[in-house]
Design a protein around this motif. Structure first.
Motif, PDB file in Angstrom:
ATOM      1  N   ALA A 156      35.006  28.444  50.166  1.00  0.00           N
ATOM      2  CA  ALA A 156      34.496  27.871  51.321  1.00  0.00           C
ATOM      3  C   ALA A 156      35.552  28.134  52.252  1.00  0.00           C
ATOM      4  CB  ALA A 156      34.131  26.412  51.046  1.00  0.00           C
ATOM      5  N   GLY A 157      35.373  28.881  53.240  1.00  0.00           N
ATOM      6  CA  GLY A 157      36.309  29.212  54.386  1.00  0.00           C
ATOM      7  C   GLY A 157      37.323  29.770  53.781  1.00  0.00           C
ATOM      8  N   THR A 158      38.608  29.703  53.539  1.00  0.00           N
ATOM      9  CA  THR A 158      39.585  30.382  52.600  1.00  0.00           C
ATOM     10  C   THR A 158      39.839  29.490  51.477  1.00  0.00           C
ATOM     11  OG1 THR A 158      41.392  29.569  53.905  1.00  0.00           O
ATOM     12  CG2 THR A 158      40.479  31.521  55.005  1.00  0.00           C
ATOM     13  N   THR A 159      39.037  28.334  51.175  1.00  0.00           N
ATOM     14  CA  THR A 159      39.474  27.654  50.019  1.00  0.00           C
ATOM     15  C   THR A 159      38.970  28.221  48.730  1.00  0.00           C
ATOM     16  OG1 THR A 159      39.997  25.838  51.453  1.00  0.00           O
ATOM     17  CG2 THR A 159      39.701  25.187  48.814  1.00  0.00           C
ATOM     18  N   ALA A 160      39.649  28.618  47.706  1.00  0.00           N
ATOM     19  CA  ALA A 160      39.000  29.276  46.693  1.00  0.00           C
ATOM     20  C   ALA A 160      38.853  28.229  45.474  1.00  0.00           C
ATOM     21  CB  ALA A 160      39.901  30.556  45.906  1.00  0.00           C
ATOM     22  N   ALA A 218      30.918  49.279  34.717  1.00  0.00           N
ATOM     23  CA  ALA A 218      30.537  47.991  34.088  1.00  0.00           C
ATOM     24  C   ALA A 218      30.679  46.960  35.259  1.00  0.00           C
ATOM     25  CB  ALA A 218      31.228  47.664  32.949  1.00  0.00           C
ATOM     26  N   PRO A 219      29.689  47.252  36.317  1.00  0.00           N
ATOM     27  CA  PRO A 219      29.728  46.155  37.255  1.00  0.00           C
ATOM     28  C   PRO A 219      29.293  44.608  36.763  1.00  0.00           C
ATOM     29  CG  PRO A 219      27.690  47.514  37.272  1.00  0.00           C
ATOM     30  CD  PRO A 219      28.768  48.223  36.590  1.00  0.00           C
ATOM     31  N   GLU A 220      30.243  43.738  36.984  1.00  0.00           N
ATOM     32  CA  GLU A 220      30.342  42.279  36.654  1.00  0.00           C
ATOM     33  C   GLU A 220      29.983  41.500  37.706  1.00  0.00           C
ATOM     34  OE1 GLU A 220      30.896  39.310  33.466  1.00  0.00           O
ATOM     35  OE2 GLU A 220      30.483  41.345  33.386  1.00  0.00           O
ATOM     36  N   GLY A 221      30.582  41.457  38.860  1.00  0.00           N
ATOM     37  CA  GLY A 221      30.461  40.758  39.861  1.00  0.00           C
ATOM     38  C   GLY A 221      30.124  41.454  41.157  1.00  0.00           C
ATOM     39  N   ILE A 222      29.177  40.702  42.056  1.00  0.00           N
ATOM     40  CA  ILE A 222      29.104  41.473  43.325  1.00  0.00           C
ATOM     41  C   ILE A 222      28.778  40.293  44.271  1.00  0.00           C
ATOM     42  CG2 ILE A 222      26.507  41.132  42.691  1.00  0.00           C
ATOM     43  CD1 ILE A 222      25.914  43.601  44.253  1.00  0.00           C
ATOM     44  N   VAL A 223      29.135  40.467  45.717  1.00  0.00           N
ATOM     45  CA  VAL A 223      29.174  39.609  46.746  1.00  0.00           C
ATOM     46  C   VAL A 223      28.516  40.376  48.035  1.00  0.00           C
ATOM     47  CG1 VAL A 223      31.815  40.139  47.316  1.00  0.00           C
ATOM     48  CG2 VAL A 223      30.696  37.882  47.992  1.00  0.00           C
ATOM     49  N   ALA A 224      27.590  39.822  48.618  1.00  0.00           N
ATOM     50  CA  ALA A 224      27.260  40.275  50.107  1.00  0.00           C
ATOM     51  C   ALA A 224      27.826  39.662  51.082  1.00  0.00           C
ATOM     52  CB  ALA A 224      25.628  39.993  50.067  1.00  0.00           C
ATOM     53  N   ILE A 225      28.470  40.343  52.199  1.00  0.00           N
ATOM     54  CA  ILE A 225      28.967  39.882  53.427  1.00  0.00           C
ATOM     55  C   ILE A 225      28.117  40.201  54.549  1.00  0.00           C
ATOM     56  CG2 ILE A 225      31.185  39.670  54.472  1.00  0.00           C
ATOM     57  CD1 ILE A 225      32.462  41.110  51.816  1.00  0.00           C
ATOM     58  N   PRO A 226      27.002  39.727  54.657  1.00  0.00           N
ATOM     59  CA  PRO A 226      26.006  40.182  55.625  1.00  0.00           C
ATOM     60  C   PRO A 226      26.563  40.164  57.068  1.00  0.00           C
ATOM     61  CG  PRO A 226      25.374  38.150  54.715  1.00  0.00           C
ATOM     62  CD  PRO A 226      26.373  38.572  53.745  1.00  0.00           C
ATOM     63  N   GLN A 227      27.554  39.009  57.434  1.00  0.00           N
ATOM     64  CA  GLN A 227      27.872  38.689  58.862  1.00  0.00           C
ATOM     65  C   GLN A 227      28.974  40.184  59.086  1.00  0.00           C
ATOM     66  OE1 GLN A 227      28.882  37.585  56.058  1.00  0.00           O
ATOM     67  NE2 GLN A 227      31.159  36.468  56.110  1.00  0.00           N
ATOM     68  N   ARG A 228      29.362  40.856  58.115  1.00  0.00           N
ATOM     69  CA  ARG A 228      29.984  42.328  58.471  1.00  0.00           C
ATOM     70  C   ARG A 228      29.230  43.361  57.960  1.00  0.00           C
ATOM     71  NH1 ARG A 228      35.863  42.784  56.954  1.00  0.00           N
ATOM     72  NH2 ARG A 228      35.658  44.326  58.480  1.00  0.00           N
ATOM     73  N   ALA A 284      34.109  36.410  48.766  1.00  0.00           N
ATOM     74  CA  ALA A 284      34.819  36.790  49.977  1.00  0.00           C
ATOM     75  C   ALA A 284      35.037  35.436  50.598  1.00  0.00           C
ATOM     76  CB  ALA A 284      33.987  37.637  50.810  1.00  0.00           C
ATOM     77  N   THR A 285      36.052  35.618  51.758  1.00  0.00           N
ATOM     78  CA  THR A 285      36.426  34.481  52.472  1.00  0.00           C
ATOM     79  C   THR A 285      35.274  34.372  53.522  1.00  0.00           C
ATOM     80  OG1 THR A 285      38.043  35.973  53.710  1.00  0.00           O
ATOM     81  CG2 THR A 285      38.833  34.505  51.995  1.00  0.00           C
ATOM     82  N   GLU A 286      35.210  33.339  54.039  1.00  0.00           N
ATOM     83  CA  GLU A 286      34.162  32.995  55.319  1.00  0.00           C
ATOM     84  C   GLU A 286      34.077  34.106  56.262  1.00  0.00           C
ATOM     85  OE1 GLU A 286      32.105  29.467  57.774  1.00  0.00           O
ATOM     86  OE2 GLU A 286      34.075  29.085  56.765  1.00  0.00           O
ATOM     87  N   ASP A 287      35.213  34.705  56.702  1.00  0.00           N
ATOM     88  CA  ASP A 287      35.138  35.535  57.776  1.00  0.00           C
ATOM     89  C   ASP A 287      34.955  37.000  57.283  1.00  0.00           C
ATOM     90  OD1 ASP A 287      37.511  36.246  56.428  1.00  0.00           O
ATOM     91  OD2 ASP A 287      38.816  35.839  58.130  1.00  0.00           O
ATOM     92  N   GLY A 288      34.841  36.995  55.941  1.00  0.00           N
ATOM     93  CA  GLY A 288      34.579  38.419  55.174  1.00  0.00           C
ATOM     94  C   GLY A 288      35.786  39.173  55.331  1.00  0.00           C
ATOM     95  N   ASN A 289      36.889  38.847  55.468  1.00  0.00           N
ATOM     96  CA  ASN A 289      37.907  39.977  55.625  1.00  0.00           C
ATOM     97  C   ASN A 289      38.740  40.086  54.366  1.00  0.00           C
ATOM     98  OD1 ASN A 289      37.641  40.780  58.260  1.00  0.00           O
ATOM     99  ND2 ASN A 289      38.746  39.024  59.088  1.00  0.00           N
ATOM    100  N   THR A 290      38.608  39.017  53.384  1.00  0.00           N
ATOM    101  CA  THR A 290      39.167  39.261  52.305  1.00  0.00           C
ATOM    102  C   THR A 290      38.338  38.824  51.041  1.00  0.00           C
ATOM    103  OG1 THR A 290      41.229  38.252  53.541  1.00  0.00           O
ATOM    104  CG2 THR A 290      41.168  37.934  50.956  1.00  0.00           C
TER     105      THR A 290
END
Length: 720
Positions: free
Chosen positions: A100-104, A388-398, A54-60
């Motif tokens: 990092a931020g919006t840089t992938a 078949a879940p392969e990837g997971i990302v937590a966005i605790p700020q949201r 996820a992007t740093e702001d958690g919106n994308t």
């Protein structure tokens, strides 16, 4: 009112009274990866959501899609309504992404062959797609991770083996390694690349390390799993080996280690099972967790928490798999391989609680563990995911969590690959809706088909032929939340487990026993038949279909049974050879007179696939019938309950002109199915109605075979 706030009584509001003030994760949305394809693209192509960030702001959200060679992007500004942002071509096979931020930072495999591997690190803006640059990595990348301060990026260069070459084992040259690059001004500094040599460390194929997964702690220390080598390495950010050790082995007890493909038998053991860890995640600066998926010689079916000196702080053993079993997600066809196959991990702190998320790739479920004490993790939830879940990302700020589920069944007409979104908020856990947790013994279950309400307040359900060596009548206590399977009664014949059954319907005989409707397949020597079963599960009588019916046989037979005034009524799933188009028989049979009869039921005419019946239940002056199509996800149209007046059930003799009954719609079940935030499953199979008019409905999870494994068991009250 949103789908998320639809109020369904009983099991849909699972633990509202017990956990109303608790924080829980609940799925709120799903996103099908084909929705990111551009207009005019062939949506029949296989897609996949694999590693996600996820992007740093958690919106994308950004995920890798290796079949299409792209990264896909999803706008989750409103997390309950994900929106497509399109795909970006990577010029190769993307294997991992970190942001990092919006840089992938995207690892891309460009290898011509296993023996001539190559790859690159692509750096771009995740929102605009603008390319910042590329770095040649000199080999095939797998995992990508960023330091917590964003000052460097690390890539596992796996240079994976060709499993079809020779004996398919390591070593196979060239060897893998780890690369570390400085990051400045939003770009990886290609000329700063450090190559960390990890050869000569492992006991297994030391000359051919295959780094699988990397993660970085707050001290800038890098942990590396080498799955095929069953080894773990801790590096400094300069590439120095700080420690390394074997991942070790586990003695497993109480597992199903045999692929009998038809029974859940947790009586076996595997001593000395190599962990062979895949994903790895730091949980603090001194401890990390591994998901022990296995590959060549192992897979210990759980997860381990290590101190960075190699000391084992916690070992789950078979406990994680037991939790998967209890919620009906155990993938029996993988018993002889790696069982539930934990593969991916994520760690994050939500509202002050540190959580470890453990994904079962084959069970399609996520275990949520409170790791406040790394030596004593506490399982708090089991979350449903796509296949078949392969990837997971937590966005605790949201207060959000997202999973990437790689399986795309478009070529088989099945569900597409999905990204699932979860919200962490006050309220009850909505899943599981049915569990065997708390039973006197470990009960494996799945493929729930027919159901009936008992006079004792219990619901009785049967499994279908997926578990052909284990036909079972389950006792479900619906008064608990979630509903509990408290007993499993095997169906026997002549003192042995009954064979050649496909139990699709069950009804009470009024004397403590049951009548069971079995859907036959003559080409597999499975008869279409009715079975009388006593309270001990023993078959006492068998009724075959008359010859005039079998002369027009089509494989899709009985899909439910009920009793009205001593007469049995069975729903046939689809048309047989003598039925008019879009009409199916409701068959009657009198056990006292052995007379058969039938009426015709008019079913929906679908634009795609087929529509059939899957359950019949008598209540009051009506019989209630589940009518469903075989479509899934956005293609689903018909998942409904209809009713037919008992007065309309005037059977004619077989071989004569059959009367057509009139049906009345009672409830559209698609809004109910959408309320769990996933895609609409296809198999609504079971229905039971209590004396007070409470309707219980259940879905069939196909034994977790090409299925997410999700079973939904819920209830509502009839309006009249």
């Amino acid at each position: 009112m949103t789908l998320r706030t639809i109020c369904l009584t009983s099991a849909l509001a699972l633990t509202a009274s017990a956990a109303a003030a608790e924080m829980n994760f609940n799925r709120i949305a799903s996103f099908a990866t084909p929705d990111n394809m551009a207009d005019g693209e062939d949506r029949g192509r296989v897609t996949s959501a694999e590693i996600i960030y996820a992007t740093e702001d958690g919106n994308t959200l950004v995920y890798t899609d290796s079949p299409l060679g792209v990264i896909g992007r999803i706008d989750i500004t409103d997390p309950a309504m994900p929106k497509p942002l399109g795909n970006i071509d990577m010029g190769g096979e993307p294997t991992s992404v970190a942001i990092a931020g919006t840089t992938a930072f995207v690892g891309v495999n460009t290898s011509e062959s296993f023996t001539n591997p190559s790859g690159k690190l692509v750096v771009l803006d995740a929102l605009s797609g603008e390319l910042a640059g590329e770095c040649d990595l000199g080999g095939q990348p797998d995992s990508v991770a960023l330091s917590q301060d964003g000052s460097f990026v690390v890539i596992a260069i796996e240079n994976e083996r060709d499993e079809d070459l020779g004996d398919g084992r390591v070593g196979q040259m060239p060897a893998g390694y780890v690369t570390i690059l400085d990051v400045a001004d939003g770009m990886a500094q290609c000329d700063s690349m450090v190559t960390a040599d990890v050869t000569g460390l492992a006991e297994i194929a030391p000359e051919d390390p295959e780094p699988e997964f990397v993660d970085v702690n707050g001290l800038g220390e890098i942990v590396v799993t080498m799955q095929e080598n069953n080894h773990i390495v801790v590096l400094s950010k300069s590439g120095e080996v700080l420690s390394h050790f074997s991942a070790g082995a586990v003695d497993l007890q109480g597992i199903d280690a045999t692929d009998e493909r038809a029974a859940l038998l947790f009586t076996e053991s595997q001593p000395g099972r190599l962990r062979e860890p895949d994903s790895v995640q730091w949980i603090d600066d001194d401890h990390f967790a591994t998901a022990n998926e296995g590959d060549m010689d192992g897979g210990s079916r759980g997860f381990t928490i290590f101190a960075k000196d190699g000391t084992v702080a916690y070992e789950s053993g078979a406990d994680f798999e037991k939790a998967v079993i209890e919620v009906g997600h155990y993938p029996d066809k993988r018993s002889d391989a790696k069982g539930a196959e934990p593969e991916g991990l994520e760690f994050a702190t939500f509202d002050g609680t540190p959580y470890l998320f453990v994904m079962s790739e084959r069970g399609s479920v996520v275990g949520v563990y409170d790791v406040s004490d790394p030596a004593a993790p506490m399982l708090t939830q089991m979350l449903p995911s796509g296949i078949a879940p392969e990837g997971i990302v937590a966005i605790p700020q949201r207060n959000l969590l997202a999973t990437a589920n790689e399986e795309d069944l478009v070529e088989d007409g099945g569900v597409r690959s999905h990204v699932m979104v979860y919200d962490y908020a006050d309220g009850a856990a909505q899943y599981p809706t049915l569990t065997s947790q708390g039973a006197d013994e470990l009960i494996g279950w799945g493929a729930i088909s027919g159901m009936v309400a008992g006079d004792d307040g219990m619901i009785y359900a049967v499994n279908d032929s997926f578990y052909g060596f284990q036909p079972t009548i389950f006792t479900i206590d619906p008064s608990q939340t979630p509903a509990r399977i408290i007993k499993a009664l095997g169906v026997t014949r002549g003192g042995y487990t009954a064979q050649k059954l496909d139990m699709e319907g069950i009804t009470s005989d009024g004397q403590g026993g049951f009548w069971i409707a079995s859907e036959g397949r003559s080409d597999r020597l499975v008869p279409h038949a009715l079975y009388h079963v006593d309270a001990q599960g023993v078959i006492t009588d068998e009724i075959g279909l008359p010859a005039e019916l079998l002369a027009n046989e089509v494989r899709f037979g009985f899909e439910g049974i009920t009793m009205i005034d001593g007469t049995l009524w069975m729903a046939m799933q689809r048309e047989w050879g003598d039925d008019p188009k879009d009409h199916v028989k409701l068959l009657s049979y009198s056990p006292d007179t052995a007379e058969w009869g039938a009426v015709l039921y008019p079913k929906a005419s679908p634009e795609k696939g087929w529509t059939g019946l899957s359950e019949i239940t008598a209540h009051g002056d009506h019989v209630y019938i589940v009518e469903r199509d075989n479509q899934i996800g956005a293609a689903a149209v018909t998942k409904k309950i209809y009713r037919v007046s008992v007065a309309d059930l005037q059977p004619a003799a077989l071989g004569t002109v059959l009367p057509v009954v009139t049906k009345q719609e009672v409830r559209d079940l698609i809004p109910d199915l959408k309320a769990w935030g996933g895609y609409v499953v296809d198999k609504v199979e079971g229905m039971a109605i209590t004396d007070d008019g409470t309707v219980y409905v259940a879905t069939d999870n196909d034994g977790v075979d090409d299925s997410s494994g999700e079973t939904f068991f819920w209830s509502f009250k009839l309006n009249n």
